[in-house]
Design a protein around this motif. Structure first.
Motif, PDB file in Angstrom:
ATOM      1  N   THR A 249      25.257   4.120 -30.231  1.00 38.38           N
ATOM      2  CA  THR A 249      25.552   5.552 -30.209  1.00 38.38           C
ATOM      3  C   THR A 249      24.551   6.292 -29.317  1.00 38.38           C
ATOM      4  N   PRO A 250      24.892   7.505 -28.902  1.00 40.46           N
ATOM      5  CA  PRO A 250      23.935   8.311 -28.140  1.00 40.46           C
ATOM      6  C   PRO A 250      22.629   8.534 -28.911  1.00 40.46           C
ATOM      7  N   ALA A 251      22.709   8.693 -30.204  1.00 41.31           N
ATOM      8  CA  ALA A 251      21.495   8.884 -31.015  1.00 41.31           C
ATOM      9  C   ALA A 251      20.613   7.638 -30.967  1.00 41.31           C
ATOM     10  N   MET A 252      21.212   6.463 -30.988  1.00 47.33           N
ATOM     11  CA  MET A 252      20.444   5.218 -30.888  1.00 47.33           C
ATOM     12  C   MET A 252      19.758   5.126 -29.532  1.00 47.33           C
ATOM     13  N   LYS A 253      20.472   5.467 -28.478  1.00 44.83           N
ATOM     14  CA  LYS A 253      19.881   5.444 -27.138  1.00 44.83           C
ATOM     15  C   LYS A 253      18.721   6.422 -27.045  1.00 44.83           C
ATOM     16  N   GLU A 254      18.879   7.594 -27.598  1.00 41.37           N
ATOM     17  CA  GLU A 254      17.817   8.604 -27.571  1.00 41.37           C
ATOM     18  C   GLU A 254      16.600   8.137 -28.353  1.00 41.37           C
ATOM     19  N   GLN A 255      16.822   7.493 -29.485  1.00 46.04           N
ATOM     20  CA  GLN A 255      15.711   6.985 -30.280  1.00 46.04           C
ATOM     21  C   GLN A 255      14.920   5.938 -29.492  1.00 46.04           C
ATOM     22  N   VAL A 256      15.605   5.033 -28.826  1.00 44.53           N
ATOM     23  CA  VAL A 256      14.928   4.015 -28.023  1.00 44.53           C
ATOM     24  C   VAL A 256      14.169   4.679 -26.876  1.00 44.53           C
ATOM     25  N   ARG A 257      14.799   5.637 -26.210  1.00 45.46           N
ATOM     26  CA  ARG A 257      14.140   6.331 -25.110  1.00 45.46           C
ATOM     27  C   ARG A 257      12.875   7.039 -25.577  1.00 45.46           C
ATOM     28  N   THR A 258      12.950   7.693 -26.712  1.00 43.77           N
ATOM     29  CA  THR A 258      11.803   8.413 -27.265  1.00 43.77           C
ATOM     30  C   THR A 258      10.653   7.461 -27.587  1.00 43.77           C
ATOM     31  N   VAL A 259      10.960   6.365 -28.232  1.00 41.64           N
ATOM     32  CA  VAL A 259       9.931   5.385 -28.589  1.00 41.64           C
ATOM     33  C   VAL A 259       9.289   4.794 -27.334  1.00 41.64           C
ATOM     34  N   LEU A 260      10.108   4.457 -26.348  1.00 37.42           N
ATOM     35  CA  LEU A 260       9.557   3.895 -25.116  1.00 37.42           C
ATOM     36  C   LEU A 260       8.712   4.919 -24.364  1.00 37.42           C
ATOM     37  N   GLU A 261       9.133   6.167 -24.342  1.00 35.11           N
ATOM     38  CA  GLU A 261       8.358   7.220 -23.693  1.00 35.11           C
ATOM     39  C   GLU A 261       7.000   7.395 -24.378  1.00 35.11           C
ATOM     40  N   GLU A 262       6.982   7.375 -25.707  1.00 40.21           N
ATOM     41  CA  GLU A 262       5.728   7.489 -26.452  1.00 40.21           C
ATOM     42  C   GLU A 262       4.793   6.319 -26.137  1.00 40.21           C
TER      43      GLU A 262
END
Length: 59
Positions: free
Chosen positions: A9-22
């Protein structure tokens, strides 16, 4: 296997992006000056990520 959710889902993609950015931000902050110099010499384009906060404001 039928019980495994296969749709990303888009929410899953956003969660992965956020974690990787951090993780990226923490790794940038952990770089020592000598390592930073080597990184910028090796890949000059990365210099914008590895400049000290004071240098970013000055540029």
């Amino acid at each position: 296997m039928g019980d495994v959710y296969e749709h990303v889902t888009p929410a899953m993609k956003e969660q992965v992006r956020t974690v990787l950015e951090e993780r990226w931000q923490r790794s940038v902050q952990a770089v020592k000056p000598a390592e930073c110099e080597w990184i910028v010499e090796t890949a000059p384009r990365l210099g914008e990520y590895y400049r000290a906060p004071d240098e970013k404001r000055a540029s």
